[in-house]
Design a protein around this motif. Structure first.
Motif, PDB file in Angstrom:
ATOM      1  N   PHE A 263       0.829  -1.208   0.000  1.00 18.06           N
ATOM      2  CA  PHE A 263       0.000   0.000   0.000  1.00 18.06           C
ATOM      3  C   PHE A 263       0.869   1.266   0.000  1.00 18.06           C
ATOM      4  CE2 PHE A 263      -3.614  -2.667   1.391  1.00 18.06           C
ATOM      5  CZ  PHE A 263      -4.602  -2.125   0.579  1.00 18.06           C
ATOM      6  N   VAL A 264       1.904   1.279   0.830  1.00 13.36           N
ATOM      7  CA  VAL A 264       2.760   2.464   0.912  1.00 13.36           C
ATOM      8  C   VAL A 264       3.496   2.679  -0.411  1.00 13.36           C
ATOM      9  CG1 VAL A 264       4.701   3.521   2.117  1.00 13.36           C
ATOM     10  CG2 VAL A 264       3.000   2.221   3.405  1.00 13.36           C
ATOM     11  N   HIS A 265       3.956   1.600  -1.028  1.00  4.92           N
ATOM     12  CA  HIS A 265       4.616   1.681  -2.325  1.00  4.92           C
ATOM     13  C   HIS A 265       3.695   2.323  -3.366  1.00  4.92           C
ATOM     14  CE1 HIS A 265       7.142   0.045  -5.707  1.00  4.92           C
ATOM     15  NE2 HIS A 265       5.970   0.114  -6.323  1.00  4.92           N
ATOM     16  N   GLU A 266       2.466   1.811  -3.460  1.00  2.27           N
ATOM     17  CA  GLU A 266       1.529   2.349  -4.450  1.00  2.27           C
ATOM     18  C   GLU A 266       1.134   3.782  -4.127  1.00  2.27           C
ATOM     19  OE1 GLU A 266       1.093   0.919  -7.156  1.00  2.27           O
ATOM     20  OE2 GLU A 266       1.934  -1.034  -6.615  1.00  2.27           O
TER      21      GLU A 266
ATOM     22  N   PRO B 144       9.106   2.834  -5.272  1.00  2.00           N
ATOM     23  CA  PRO B 144      10.156   2.188  -4.473  1.00  2.00           C
ATOM     24  C   PRO B 144      10.774   3.100  -3.423  1.00  2.00           C
ATOM     25  CG  PRO B 144      10.411   1.662  -6.797  1.00  2.00           C
ATOM     26  CD  PRO B 144       9.355   2.714  -6.720  1.00  2.00           C
ATOM     27  N   ALA B 145      10.969   4.379  -3.750  1.00  2.00           N
ATOM     28  CA  ALA B 145      11.592   5.286  -2.786  1.00  2.00           C
ATOM     29  C   ALA B 145      10.683   5.535  -1.584  1.00  2.00           C
ATOM     30  CB  ALA B 145      11.940   6.609  -3.473  1.00  2.00           C
ATOM     31  N   PHE B 146       9.422   5.868  -1.845  1.00  4.97           N
ATOM     32  CA  PHE B 146       8.475   6.141  -0.767  1.00  4.97           C
ATOM     33  C   PHE B 146       8.123   4.863  -0.002  1.00  4.97           C
ATOM     34  CE2 PHE B 146       4.283   7.143   1.019  1.00  4.97           C
ATOM     35  CZ  PHE B 146       4.516   8.400   1.564  1.00  4.97           C
ATOM     36  N   GLY B 147       8.121   3.730  -0.724  1.00  3.90           N
ATOM     37  CA  GLY B 147       7.733   2.470  -0.108  1.00  3.90           C
ATOM     38  C   GLY B 147       8.628   2.035   1.028  1.00  3.90           C
ATOM     39  N   LEU B 148       9.874   2.508   1.061  1.00  7.68           N
ATOM     40  CA  LEU B 148      10.777   2.135   2.152  1.00  7.68           C
ATOM     41  C   LEU B 148      10.313   2.671   3.499  1.00  7.68           C
ATOM     42  CD1 LEU B 148      14.271   2.645   0.452  1.00  7.68           C
ATOM     43  CD2 LEU B 148      13.069   0.495   0.871  1.00  7.68           C
ATOM     44  N   LEU B 149       9.477   3.710   3.486  1.00  7.32           N
ATOM     45  CA  LEU B 149       8.981   4.256   4.758  1.00  7.32           C
ATOM     46  C   LEU B 149       8.164   3.224   5.531  1.00  7.32           C
ATOM     47  CD1 LEU B 149       7.863   7.833   3.630  1.00  7.32           C
ATOM     48  CD2 LEU B 149       9.969   7.181   4.806  1.00  7.32           C
ATOM     49  N   ALA B 150       7.599   2.264   4.824  1.00  6.52           N
ATOM     50  CA  ALA B 150       6.801   1.229   5.488  1.00  6.52           C
ATOM     51  C   ALA B 150       7.661   0.363   6.406  1.00  6.52           C
ATOM     52  CB  ALA B 150       6.096   0.362   4.444  1.00  6.52           C
TER      53      ALA B 150
ATOM     54  N   PRO C 169      12.853 -11.491  15.483  1.00  7.78           N
ATOM     55  CA  PRO C 169      13.296 -11.764  14.111  1.00  7.78           C
ATOM     56  C   PRO C 169      12.151 -11.687  13.089  1.00  7.78           C
ATOM     57  CG  PRO C 169      14.187 -13.382  15.632  1.00  7.78           C
ATOM     58  CD  PRO C 169      13.164 -12.603  16.385  1.00  7.78           C
ATOM     59  N   GLU C 170      10.937 -12.027  13.527  1.00  6.68           N
ATOM     60  CA  GLU C 170       9.796 -12.032  12.612  1.00  6.68           C
ATOM     61  C   GLU C 170       9.494 -10.627  12.104  1.00  6.68           C
ATOM     62  OE1 GLU C 170       5.647 -14.584  12.463  1.00  6.68           O
ATOM     63  OE2 GLU C 170       6.290 -13.687  14.345  1.00  6.68           O
ATOM     64  N   TRP C 171       9.525  -9.648  12.991  1.00  6.14           N
ATOM     65  CA  TRP C 171       9.251  -8.269  12.577  1.00  6.14           C
ATOM     66  C   TRP C 171      10.381  -7.719  11.722  1.00  6.14           C
ATOM     67  CZ3 TRP C 171       5.066  -4.938  13.736  1.00  6.14           C
ATOM     68  CH2 TRP C 171       4.029  -5.550  14.447  1.00  6.14           C
ATOM     69  N   LEU C 172      11.610  -8.098  12.030  1.00  2.68           N
ATOM     70  CA  LEU C 172      12.740  -7.661  11.215  1.00  2.68           C
ATOM     71  C   LEU C 172      12.683  -8.278   9.816  1.00  2.68           C
ATOM     72  CD1 LEU C 172      15.564  -7.803  13.899  1.00  2.68           C
ATOM     73  CD2 LEU C 172      14.571  -5.741  12.859  1.00  2.68           C
ATOM     74  N   MET C 173      12.246  -9.526   9.730  1.00  2.00           N
ATOM     75  CA  MET C 173      12.082 -10.150   8.418  1.00  2.00           C
ATOM     76  C   MET C 173      10.966  -9.470   7.633  1.00  2.00           C
ATOM     77  SD  MET C 173      14.429 -12.277   7.928  1.00  2.00           S
ATOM     78  CE  MET C 173      13.786 -12.903   6.367  1.00  2.00           C
ATOM     79  N   GLY C 174       9.949  -8.991   8.362  1.00  2.00           N
ATOM     80  CA  GLY C 174       8.902  -8.223   7.691  1.00  2.00           C
ATOM     81  C   GLY C 174       9.472  -6.966   7.049  1.00  2.00           C
ATOM     82  N   ALA C 175      10.352  -6.275   7.790  1.00  2.00           N
ATOM     83  CA  ALA C 175      10.998  -5.084   7.232  1.00  2.00           C
ATOM     84  C   ALA C 175      11.880  -5.449   6.039  1.00  2.00           C
ATOM     85  CB  ALA C 175      11.830  -4.396   8.324  1.00  2.00           C
ATOM     86  N   PHE C 176      12.573  -6.577   6.145  1.00  2.31           N
ATOM     87  CA  PHE C 176      13.420  -7.030   5.034  1.00  2.31           C
ATOM     88  C   PHE C 176      12.594  -7.274   3.774  1.00  2.31           C
ATOM     89  CE2 PHE C 176      14.918 -10.811   2.705  1.00  2.31           C
ATOM     90  CZ  PHE C 176      16.115 -10.316   2.202  1.00  2.31           C
ATOM     91  N   PHE C 177      11.452  -7.920   3.922  1.00  6.47           N
ATOM     92  CA  PHE C 177      10.620  -8.208   2.760  1.00  6.47           C
ATOM     93  C   PHE C 177      10.053  -6.928   2.141  1.00  6.47           C
ATOM     94  CE2 PHE C 177      10.697 -12.621   4.125  1.00  6.47           C
ATOM     95  CZ  PHE C 177      10.647 -13.288   2.909  1.00  6.47           C
ATOM     96  N   ILE C 178       9.764  -5.933   2.969  1.00  5.51           N
ATOM     97  CA  ILE C 178       9.313  -4.649   2.418  1.00  5.51           C
ATOM     98  C   ILE C 178      10.394  -4.050   1.523  1.00  5.51           C
ATOM     99  CG2 ILE C 178       8.752  -2.259   3.016  1.00  5.51           C
ATOM    100  CD1 ILE C 178       7.356  -3.334   5.511  1.00  5.51           C
ATOM    101  N   ALA C 179      11.638  -4.081   2.012  1.00  5.66           N
ATOM    102  CA  ALA C 179      12.743  -3.555   1.198  1.00  5.66           C
ATOM    103  C   ALA C 179      12.909  -4.352  -0.085  1.00  5.66           C
ATOM    104  CB  ALA C 179      14.044  -3.581   2.004  1.00  5.66           C
ATOM    105  N   MET C 180      12.715  -5.672  -0.008  1.00  2.41           N
ATOM    106  CA  MET C 180      12.894  -6.509  -1.191  1.00  2.41           C
ATOM    107  C   MET C 180      11.797  -6.269  -2.229  1.00  2.41           C
ATOM    108  SD  MET C 180      15.706  -7.840  -0.637  1.00  2.41           S
ATOM    109  CE  MET C 180      15.699  -8.711  -2.201  1.00  2.41           C
TER     110      MET C 180
END
Length: 284
Positions: free
Chosen positions: A75-78, A125-131, A145-156
């Motif tokens: 959503f943040v990306h779009e 992609p630039a704005f989406g990193l704020l998520a 680790p689960e929340w950090l992996m969530g952040a990792f997947f957002i970046a990916m």
């Protein structure tokens, strides 16, 4: 005096033509002369699509936290695209959720120039990193680790969108730069990268992504040279576009590695190796 019959006068003369009132050309109001505004996705279908997308992400990841992170990041990306579209005069833009595939930001009109198109494509992609911010904050605070992996997947998500393969954002940002060199260079390069992306999706088990990209590559091949009606970037604009594209890619990659650093005690190399494993590179 002649007597009028059903097919003419009985004395053989031709009767004068009967004048009929001319039909008035229908007049249309101004609202018919302008395109209808896109009202966006129906609220009911938007909710259904979001729930289907959430369930699909949970099925893929096995974690509601990671699935929620990916959905929020989507959503943040779009919304980044929406902000840019509204800024350059393409709005009011709308967001569509497409089950099993992702999202789509749609403007009311095409960009006025290639430069605007590049800005819109990189804004997601630039704005989406704020998520990533809330997931990194919770992950570090709770040592989760689960929340950090969530952040990792957002970046990916944002990094993968920068692949120069149609119809991803990278093709719309880098394609005009290649067209500035030669229109056929864009077509050949994007087809080659798209083919590699399809192969990567198949070889790593990402079948839905592979099919989606494969259909897009076929559509690109049928479409031919892109954006002939939009003109071209100037050479200074092409230079700025390339610089912005590379900068966005570097920031997305750095954000992905940064999200993994708390899991590796701050060591960059193990975090980098974890990131490569996401792409199917390196040991398991």
């Amino acid at each position: 005096m002649s007597v009028q019959g059903p097919w003419g006068a009985r004395d053989g003369s031709t009767p004068p033509p009967v004048r009929t009132p001319e039909r008035e050309t229908p007049r249309y109001s101004a609202r018919h002369d302008t395109p209808r505004e896109d009202k966006g996705q129906h609220p009911v279908w938007a909710v259904v699509s979001t729930l289907l997308m959430a369930g699909f992400l949970w099925f893929l990841t096995g974690s509601w936290v990671v699935a929620g992170a990916v959905l929020f990041g989507l959503f943040v990306h779009e919304y980044g695209h929406v902000l840019a579209m509204n800024r350059v005069g393409m709005g009011p833009a709308r967001i569509y959720i497409i089950p099993f595939l992702g999202g789509l930001a749609k403007g009311q009109r095409a960009p006025k120039s290639e430069w605007h198109g590049v800005l819109v494509s990189l804004a997601g992609p630039a704005f989406g990193l704020l998520a990533m911010i809330p997931f990194v904050a919770v992950g570090v605070t709770m040592k989760s680790p689960e929340w950090l992996m969530g952040a990792f997947f957002i970046a990916m998500i944002n990094l993968l969108n920068l692949l120069p393969a149609p119809p991803l954002d990278g093709s719309k940002a880098l394609g005009p730069v290649l067209t500035r060199v030669h229109p056929r260079l864009e077509q050949v390069a994007l087809l080659a990268v798209g083919g590699l992306a399809v192969w990567w999706g198949l070889s790593t088990g990402r079948l839905i992504l592979a099919v989606f990209l494969g259909l897009a590559v076929i559509g690109h091949l049928k479409r031919g040279v892109w954006r002939a009606a939009w003109g071209q970037l100037s050479w200074p604009e092409a230079g700025r576009s390339l610089a912005l594209y590379l900068l966005t890619a570097v920031v997305c990659a750095a954000a992905a590695i940064g999200a993994l650093l708390p899991l590796t005690g701050g060591a960059v190399e193990p975090a980098f190796e974890m990131g490569l494993r996401f792409f199917g590179v390196g040991g398991r």
